[in-house]
Every structure is written in structure tokens, then in C-alpha cells.
Design a protein around this motif. Structure first.
Motif, PDB file in Angstrom:
ATOM      1  N   SER A 231       0.826  -1.210   0.000  1.00  0.00           N
ATOM      2  CA  SER A 231       0.000   0.000   0.000  1.00  0.00           C
ATOM      3  C   SER A 231       0.857   1.255   0.000  1.00  0.00           C
ATOM      4  O   SER A 231       0.531   2.239  -0.672  1.00  0.00           O
ATOM      5  CB  SER A 231      -0.888   0.025   1.237  1.00  0.00           C
ATOM      6  N   MET A 232       1.960   1.221   0.750  1.00  0.00           N
ATOM      7  CA  MET A 232       2.810   2.406   0.797  1.00  0.00           C
ATOM      8  C   MET A 232       3.479   2.635  -0.556  1.00  0.00           C
ATOM      9  O   MET A 232       3.656   3.774  -0.984  1.00  0.00           O
ATOM     10  CB  MET A 232       3.848   2.257   1.909  1.00  0.00           C
ATOM     11  N   LEU A 233       3.848   1.529  -1.235  1.00  0.00           N
ATOM     12  CA  LEU A 233       4.422   1.672  -2.578  1.00  0.00           C
ATOM     13  C   LEU A 233       3.414   2.290  -3.539  1.00  0.00           C
ATOM     14  O   LEU A 233       3.760   3.139  -4.365  1.00  0.00           O
ATOM     15  CB  LEU A 233       4.829   0.300  -3.130  1.00  0.00           C
ATOM     16  N   ILE A 234       2.147   1.871  -3.414  1.00  0.00           N
ATOM     17  CA  ILE A 234       1.103   2.422  -4.293  1.00  0.00           C
ATOM     18  C   ILE A 234       0.977   3.922  -4.055  1.00  0.00           C
ATOM     19  O   ILE A 234       1.010   4.725  -4.996  1.00  0.00           O
ATOM     20  CB  ILE A 234      -0.263   1.740  -4.033  1.00  0.00           C
ATOM     21  N   ALA A 235       0.859   4.291  -2.774  1.00  0.00           N
ATOM     22  CA  ALA A 235       0.690   5.709  -2.454  1.00  0.00           C
ATOM     23  C   ALA A 235       1.898   6.492  -2.953  1.00  0.00           C
ATOM     24  O   ALA A 235       1.765   7.567  -3.544  1.00  0.00           O
ATOM     25  CB  ALA A 235       0.520   5.895  -0.949  1.00  0.00           C
ATOM     26  N   ARG A 236       3.105   5.930  -2.758  1.00  0.00           N
ATOM     27  CA  ARG A 236       4.301   6.654  -3.175  1.00  0.00           C
ATOM     28  C   ARG A 236       4.341   6.801  -4.699  1.00  0.00           C
ATOM     29  O   ARG A 236       4.674   7.865  -5.210  1.00  0.00           O
ATOM     30  CB  ARG A 236       5.552   5.926  -2.681  1.00  0.00           C
ATOM     31  N   SER A 237       3.987   5.721  -5.444  1.00  0.00           N
ATOM     32  CA  SER A 237       4.064   5.842  -6.902  1.00  0.00           C
ATOM     33  C   SER A 237       3.090   6.879  -7.426  1.00  0.00           C
ATOM     34  O   SER A 237       3.379   7.561  -8.403  1.00  0.00           O
ATOM     35  CB  SER A 237       3.794   4.516  -7.606  1.00  0.00           C
ATOM     36  N   PHE A 238       1.913   6.979  -6.801  1.00  0.00           N
ATOM     37  CA  PHE A 238       0.925   7.927  -7.328  1.00  0.00           C
ATOM     38  C   PHE A 238       1.144   9.343  -6.803  1.00  0.00           C
ATOM     39  O   PHE A 238       1.073  10.304  -7.557  1.00  0.00           O
ATOM     40  CB  PHE A 238      -0.495   7.486  -6.976  1.00  0.00           C
ATOM     41  N   LEU A 239       1.383   9.460  -5.487  1.00  0.00           N
ATOM     42  CA  LEU A 239       1.358  10.791  -4.891  1.00  0.00           C
ATOM     43  C   LEU A 239       2.706  11.491  -4.974  1.00  0.00           C
ATOM     44  O   LEU A 239       2.760  12.711  -5.022  1.00  0.00           O
ATOM     45  CB  LEU A 239       0.899  10.701  -3.431  1.00  0.00           C
ATOM     46  N   TYR A 240       3.821  10.733  -4.985  1.00  0.00           N
ATOM     47  CA  TYR A 240       5.137  11.385  -4.983  1.00  0.00           C
ATOM     48  C   TYR A 240       5.905  11.145  -6.275  1.00  0.00           C
ATOM     49  O   TYR A 240       6.405  12.063  -6.899  1.00  0.00           O
ATOM     50  CB  TYR A 240       5.961  10.933  -3.777  1.00  0.00           C
ATOM     51  N   LEU A 241       5.983   9.856  -6.697  1.00  0.00           N
ATOM     52  CA  LEU A 241       6.778   9.573  -7.889  1.00  0.00           C
ATOM     53  C   LEU A 241       6.041   9.911  -9.182  1.00  0.00           C
ATOM     54  O   LEU A 241       6.651  10.030 -10.222  1.00  0.00           O
ATOM     55  CB  LEU A 241       7.186   8.096  -7.925  1.00  0.00           C
ATOM     56  N   ARG A 242       4.723  10.011  -9.108  1.00  0.00           N
ATOM     57  CA  ARG A 242       3.894  10.225 -10.306  1.00  0.00           C
ATOM     58  C   ARG A 242       4.141   9.142 -11.354  1.00  0.00           C
ATOM     59  O   ARG A 242       4.137   9.405 -12.539  1.00  0.00           O
ATOM     60  CB  ARG A 242       4.157  11.603 -10.920  1.00  0.00           C
ATOM     61  N   ASN A 243       4.434   7.934 -10.908  1.00  0.00           N
ATOM     62  CA  ASN A 243       4.656   6.820 -11.816  1.00  0.00           C
ATOM     63  C   ASN A 243       3.383   5.974 -11.827  1.00  0.00           C
ATOM     64  O   ASN A 243       3.232   5.035 -11.064  1.00  0.00           O
ATOM     65  CB  ASN A 243       5.862   6.008 -11.339  1.00  0.00           C
ATOM     66  N   GLU A 244       2.439   6.346 -12.719  1.00  0.00           N
ATOM     67  CA  GLU A 244       1.123   5.700 -12.688  1.00  0.00           C
ATOM     68  C   GLU A 244       1.177   4.253 -13.152  1.00  0.00           C
ATOM     69  O   GLU A 244       0.418   3.427 -12.677  1.00  0.00           O
ATOM     70  CB  GLU A 244       0.120   6.491 -13.531  1.00  0.00           C
ATOM     71  N   ALA A 245       2.088   3.953 -14.082  1.00  0.00           N
ATOM     72  CA  ALA A 245       2.162   2.570 -14.588  1.00  0.00           C
ATOM     73  C   ALA A 245       2.552   1.628 -13.454  1.00  0.00           C
ATOM     74  O   ALA A 245       1.900   0.606 -13.232  1.00  0.00           O
ATOM     75  CB  ALA A 245       3.169   2.488 -15.729  1.00  0.00           C
ATOM     76  N   LEU A 246       3.584   2.010 -12.707  1.00  0.00           N
ATOM     77  CA  LEU A 246       4.019   1.180 -11.579  1.00  0.00           C
ATOM     78  C   LEU A 246       2.901   1.081 -10.539  1.00  0.00           C
ATOM     79  O   LEU A 246       2.555  -0.002 -10.073  1.00  0.00           O
ATOM     80  CB  LEU A 246       5.283   1.772 -10.945  1.00  0.00           C
ATOM     81  N   GLY A 247       2.305   2.237 -10.207  1.00  0.00           N
ATOM     82  CA  GLY A 247       1.233   2.261  -9.218  1.00  0.00           C
ATOM     83  C   GLY A 247       0.075   1.355  -9.609  1.00  0.00           C
ATOM     84  O   GLY A 247      -0.448   0.614  -8.784  1.00  0.00           O
ATOM     85  N   SER A 248      -0.314   1.392 -10.886  1.00  0.00           N
ATOM     86  CA  SER A 248      -1.435   0.562 -11.344  1.00  0.00           C
ATOM     87  C   SER A 248      -1.081  -0.914 -11.255  1.00  0.00           C
ATOM     88  O   SER A 248      -1.918  -1.737 -10.884  1.00  0.00           O
ATOM     89  CB  SER A 248      -1.804   0.894 -12.792  1.00  0.00           C
ATOM     90  N   THR A 249       0.152  -1.250 -11.589  1.00  0.00           N
ATOM     91  CA  THR A 249       0.562  -2.660 -11.524  1.00  0.00           C
ATOM     92  C   THR A 249       0.501  -3.170 -10.090  1.00  0.00           C
ATOM     93  O   THR A 249      -0.074  -4.231  -9.825  1.00  0.00           O
ATOM     94  CB  THR A 249       2.001  -2.824 -12.056  1.00  0.00           C
ATOM     95  N   ILE A 250       1.071  -2.385  -9.154  1.00  0.00           N
ATOM     96  CA  ILE A 250       1.049  -2.843  -7.756  1.00  0.00           C
ATOM     97  C   ILE A 250      -0.392  -2.918  -7.268  1.00  0.00           C
ATOM     98  O   ILE A 250      -0.768  -3.848  -6.561  1.00  0.00           O
ATOM     99  CB  ILE A 250       1.875  -1.912  -6.848  1.00  0.00           C
ATOM    100  N   SER A 251      -1.210  -1.916  -7.656  1.00  0.00           N
ATOM    101  CA  SER A 251      -2.626  -1.936  -7.261  1.00  0.00           C
ATOM    102  C   SER A 251      -3.279  -3.218  -7.736  1.00  0.00           C
ATOM    103  O   SER A 251      -4.052  -3.853  -7.001  1.00  0.00           O
ATOM    104  CB  SER A 251      -3.374  -0.747  -7.862  1.00  0.00           C
TER     105      SER A 251
END
Lengths: 276, 266
Positions: A231-251
Motif C-alpha cells: 500500500s505504501m508503494l502504491i501511495a508513493r508511486s501515485f502521490l510522490y513519484l507520479r509513476n502511474e504505470a508502476l502504481g497501477s501494476t502494484i494496485s
């Protein structure tokens, strides 16, 4: 008559349609996006995720923490449900308040309280030094043990209540009958009491595990950034890294685990019900 | 009763009472820490004071966050009670296949990862062009509150005698009026319990809200975590104690009207 029954079924449409559009559809789009690239369907994002040692470490930590949290909660909750079943009058009220009050309280408040408790100069360390168990403060905040204890505390009522519900319906005469037929206490427990309370254990464990794999506020406040969870990786990819592809995959990975838990536990619950 | 039985029994009491203390510990600590006179968290506090409660006044945006959270919780719970009543009647009384799976689906948001639902909603709302933070939050919070209502209503309607509705209709009430006059009052405990828990779940939600807020619309849990990062002084404990007081009030209302024992069945 049949047409009237069909009309009653239609009452379910607005609520279910709402959940279909504002809950199921967005989740399906998220899943679809994670495998769709400009040149067709591809699992490249998943391959990249699972081949990364850091990500695998986070995935394993998330599952391990969730499993330990569920186990700790179960070990405390199971005997508690039996004590609660025997409690009467004011004692029962104490148990009920201890369940309902924390349940009515937000996770931010409870996680914050645990972060105070685990501090080097916090209540637990002061108490440990006072009884003489340790001389120097023990480092507790930012450890996995602290996270498991805090998480088990937050989810405990959701483990106790389903078990209490089945213990309350347990026919006390069954273990007694087994005893009169000469069954030892251990035999009675494993062959009579435990099987009969298993539906509550399954319901509580499934709920606790699915909440524990996806918790975000509790690890952010108790272990911080150094030991990430999914969950923390998801939040970090979306809210800080702005890496939506990574965030969507982890989600999608987290979602898949949650769906497996829901489907498997409802299947198991139905099997247990059918068996009885 | 054998020796082993007695040991089991004593053990269950010891663990049970330990469990009560364990559950109450964070609540007691938070309240105790909020009355400290010191600017850091030391327990027991060096001296008692109300300064952190007074300091809440100076926290910018706190009141707006409280109002927004109350607004979202009230409106989303009200909408969920209506949608949930209709849907539960449809599932319990309707005659279609797969009703068990429909019920599982309706309750499933409780077990889905909040952050993932939040991300999915963020992307979905962006795609359909919904940019307003309040409406995004409200639509998201109905997904939080509806399963709470559905879970309790499905269980209690399963045990409700629907021939009472037929009797009311024979006496001349229309179907909607029969539902309002007979079903809803009979299931009042279920409505109160599920409504209270849905309200609190919305008030407390962080993971879904975090993706749907903007700079002007921040809910209370989000604001609290932001304060915690910016300036982690005991005023956070004072805010938490305010929420604990709210939970105690909810508990008192619940225990006086439906009883604690029925509340936990919700």
C-alpha cells in the motif's frame, strides 16, 4: 405472482448498479489498464515488477506482516471469545465496550496512539525500565514487531466478534456429551469445539488478513518509509513519484490478492455451512 | 470438570482480560497525553494542562475539515440507507439466481484495499471528466458506507417475517408505505447500528479520500496526518480525544437505544 416477485428483484437494481459503476467498473478498468499497452496486451509491467528484488521483498513483507497480524489477533481473540461468552452483567459490558469503542474509532487515532506508545521515551519503554526488564530504551518504533502488535490491536475486534457469534450459538451440551463418553479435553477441543467454531475463525481471519494486507496508515505511522508495504508503494508511486504505470501494476497485484481472499473465504464459509 | 478444563477456563479469562486492557490502551494513552503541559509526549505528563485543546483554535483549516467530514458522512450514510434498504429487499425477497454472490459483491468493498479503490476512482473520475472534489468524495464515500448498511440489513431482513408486509397490504397500505410503516420500525436496531458504523467509517476514511481531495477540500483524517507530518505536537492528541469523545457519544446512544449486544451483531 411471478411478475410481482420479479418486480421485487428490481428493487436491488439502483444499489447494485451504483456499486457496479462506481466500484466494480473502475477496478476493472484499473486491471485492464495494467495489461494494456499501445501495442496490445502485455504483461511486461508485471514481469518487471516480479523480477525486481526490492518489489518482491515488499510483497513478501506485506504478506508476512498480514499473516503474523492475523495469527496474533487469532491467538488473543479465540480464548477471549470464550471468556466473553461466560461473562455476565457488568463484566459482559466491559467486554462489549472494549470491542465497540475501538471499532468506533478511526485508524489515524489508533495508529497515532501506537506511535506514541512505541517511542524510545514512550509508555512501553518507561514501563519496561521501571519493572527492570531492560536498562536502556528498546528500539520499538520502526520495527516489524511493533507494526504487527499495532495492527493486531486495530483489527482485534473484527476477529473477536465473528468468533464470539459462533461460540454463543455453540451447544454447550455437545462437548459435555463428548466428555461423558470419555473424550479427553484435547480430543474434545479438536474434534468438537474447534470444528464447530471454525466458521467464525474463517470469517474473522479472512477479514483481518484482507485488512492487514492493504493497511496504509498504520505502517506509515509505525514503521515509516524505510520498510515499505504494498500500500505504501502504491501511495508513493501515485502521490510522490507520479509513476502511474508502476502504481497501477502494484494496485492490480494487491487487488488480486484481496479478491482471492474474499472468494476463497466465502467458498470455505459456504462449505463449512453445508457440512453442518 | 477435569483439571485441564479448569486450566483452559482460567487461561481464557486471563487472555480475555488482557485483551480488554490491550484494546483500551491506545485510547487511555491518547486521552492522557492530550492533557499534558509539555510540548512533547512524555508519560506520565509532568503537569496537567488544557493548552493543547486551546491551541486547536489556531490550527488553520481544522474546522473546515471537520465540517467537510461531517457533511460527507451524513449525506453518504443517508443515501446508503435508502439504496441499501431497496437493494436488501430485492436480494432477500427477489427470486433470481446467484443471490448469494450478489450479497457477497455488495459487501465486498469492506474487504477491498482502500487505496486501490481510491486509485481506481481517481482514474475513473478523471476519464469521465468529473473534476469537482466534493462530488468525487461523496461518490467515493457511498462506496464506503453502502456495504456497512447492506451487511447488517441483509442479515436482519433474512430473519424478518415478510408476511407482516403482506398483512399491511391486505389492510390497504401500498407496498412503499408498508415498507416504511412496518419493515423500517421493526428493523430499527439494524438501521441505527448500520447507520452509526457507516457514519463512523466515512468520518475515519483515509485511503479512498486521499486520492479524491484537492487543496481546498481536505477531510479530517487527511488533515490530521498532514498536521502530524508538519508539526507533531500534543494538539494531535487533543484532536484524537475529540474523536474519542464522539465515539463515546455514539456508543452511549447505541447502548441506550439498541443495546451493546445488538450493536456488535451489526
Amino acid at each position: 405472482m411471478t411478475s410481482r416477485i420479479d418486480r421485487i428483484s428490481l428493487l436491488a437494481v439502483p444499489g447494485l448498479a451504483y456499486l457496479a459503476v462506481i466500484y466494480a467498473l473502475p477496478l476493472l478498468i484499473l486491471l485492464a489498464k495494467s495489461i494494456r499497452t499501445p501495442d496490445g496486451i502485455s504483461f511486461a509491467e508485471y514481469a518487471a515488477f516480479f523480477s525486481d528484488d526490492y518489489n518482491m521483498g515488499v510483497l513478501l513483507r506485506t504478506l508476512r506482516v498480514a499473516a503474523l497480524t492475523t495469527l496474533l489477533a487469532l491467538l488473543i481473540a479465540y480464548p477471549t471469545a470464550f471468556a466473553m461468552n461466560r461473562a455476565k452483567g457488568p463484566m459482559l459490558t466491559v467486554f462489549l465496550v472494549a470491542m465497540v469503542l475501538p471499532m468506533s474509532l478511526g485508524v489515524v487515532v489508533k495508529a497515532f496512539a501506537w506511535s506514541i506508545l512505541f517511542r524510545a521515551n514512550g509508555f512501553i519503554n518507561t514501563s519496561l525500565q521501571w519493572i527492570g526488564l531492560t536498562e536502556k530504551p528498546v528500539r520499538m518504533l520502526f520495527t516489524e514487531t511493533a507494526l504487527v502488535i499495532g495492527a493486531a490491536n486495530v483489527f482485534l475486534p473484527f476477529m473477536v466478534l465473528p468468533i464470539y457469534a459462533v461460540v454463543r450459538q455453540l451447544d454447550q451440551r455437545l462437548p459435555e456429551a463428548a466428555a461423558s463418553l470419555g473424550a479427553t479435553p484435547f480430543f474434545r477441543f479438536f474434534h468438537v469445539t474447534l470444528p464447530l467454531t471454525l466458521p467464525g475463525v474463517v470469517a474473522g481471519s479472512a477479514f483481518t488478513f484482507s485488512m492487514a494486507i492493504s493497511m496504509y496508515v498504520i505502517p506509515s505511522l509505525i514503521v515509516g518509509e524505510r520498510q515499505q508495504t504494498l500500500s505504501m508503494l502504491i501511495a508513493r508511486s501515485f502521490l510522490y513519484l507520479r509513476n502511474e504505470a508502476l502504481g497501477s501494476t502494484i494496485s492490480a497485484v494487491l487487488l488480486a490478492i484481496a479478491i482471492i481472499v474474499v472468494v476463497f473465504s466465502s467458498w470455505l464459509a459456504r462449505r463449512l455451512e453445508a457440512r453442518q | 470438570m477435569t483439571q485441564t478444563d479448569r486450566i483452559f477456563r482460567v487461561l481464557s479469562w486471563v487472555i480475555g482480560l488482557g485483551c480488554v486492557l490491550f484494546l483500551m490502551l491506545p485510547i487511555v494513552i491518547t486521552v492522557a497525553a492530550s492533557f499534558t503541559s509539555s510540548p512533547v509526549y512524555t508519560l506520565p505528563p509532568p503537569d496537567w494542562s488544557l493548552r493543547w485543546y486551546q491551541s486547536l483554535d489556531r490550527r488553520s483549516g481544522l474546522w473546515d475539515a471537520v465540517v467537510l467530514s461531517l457533511n460527507l458522512a451524513l449525506v453518504s450514510t443517508a443515501i446508503s440507507l435508502v439504496l441499501g434498504t431497496l437493494a436488501s429487499i430485492g436480494v432477500v425477497r427477489g427470486n433470481f439466481r446467484g443471490r448469494e454472490w450478489v450479497a457477497t459483491f455488495a459487501v465486498s468493498p469492506l474487504m477491498m484495499p482502500g487505496l486501490v479503490v481510491g486509485v481506481a476512482l481517481l482514474q475513473f473520475f478523471r476519464e469521465i471528466g468529473l473534476r469537482d472534489a466534493y462530488w468525487s468524495l461523496l461518490l467515493g464515500h457511498i462506496v464506503i458506507t453502502l456495504p456497512f448498511v447492506m451487511r447488517t440489513l441483509l442479515a436482519s431482513m433474512g430473519a424478518f417475517d415478510f408476511s407482516m408486509i403482506d398483512a399491511a397490504r391486505t389492510l390497504g397500505l401500498s407496498y412503499p408505505r408498508a415498507i416504511m410503516k412496518v419493515l423500517v420500525p421493526n428493523l430499527a436496531p439494524a438501521y441505527l447500528t448500520s447507520g452509526l458504523f457507516a457514519f463512523l467509517a466515512s468520518m475515519d476514511n483515509y485511503p479512498i479520500s486521499i486520492f479524491l481531495t484537492d487543496a481546498r477540500n481536505k477531510t479530517l483524517p487527511i488533515k490530521m496526518l498532514q498536521y502530524l507530518e508538519e508539526q507533531p505536537d500534543p494538539s494531535l492528541a487533543a484532536m484524537s480525544s475529540g474523536l474519542i469523545l464522539l465515539a463515546v457519544i455514539v456508543l452511549l446512544v447505541g447502548s441506550r437505544t439498541v443495546g451493546l449486544n445488538r450493536m456488535i451483531q451489526g
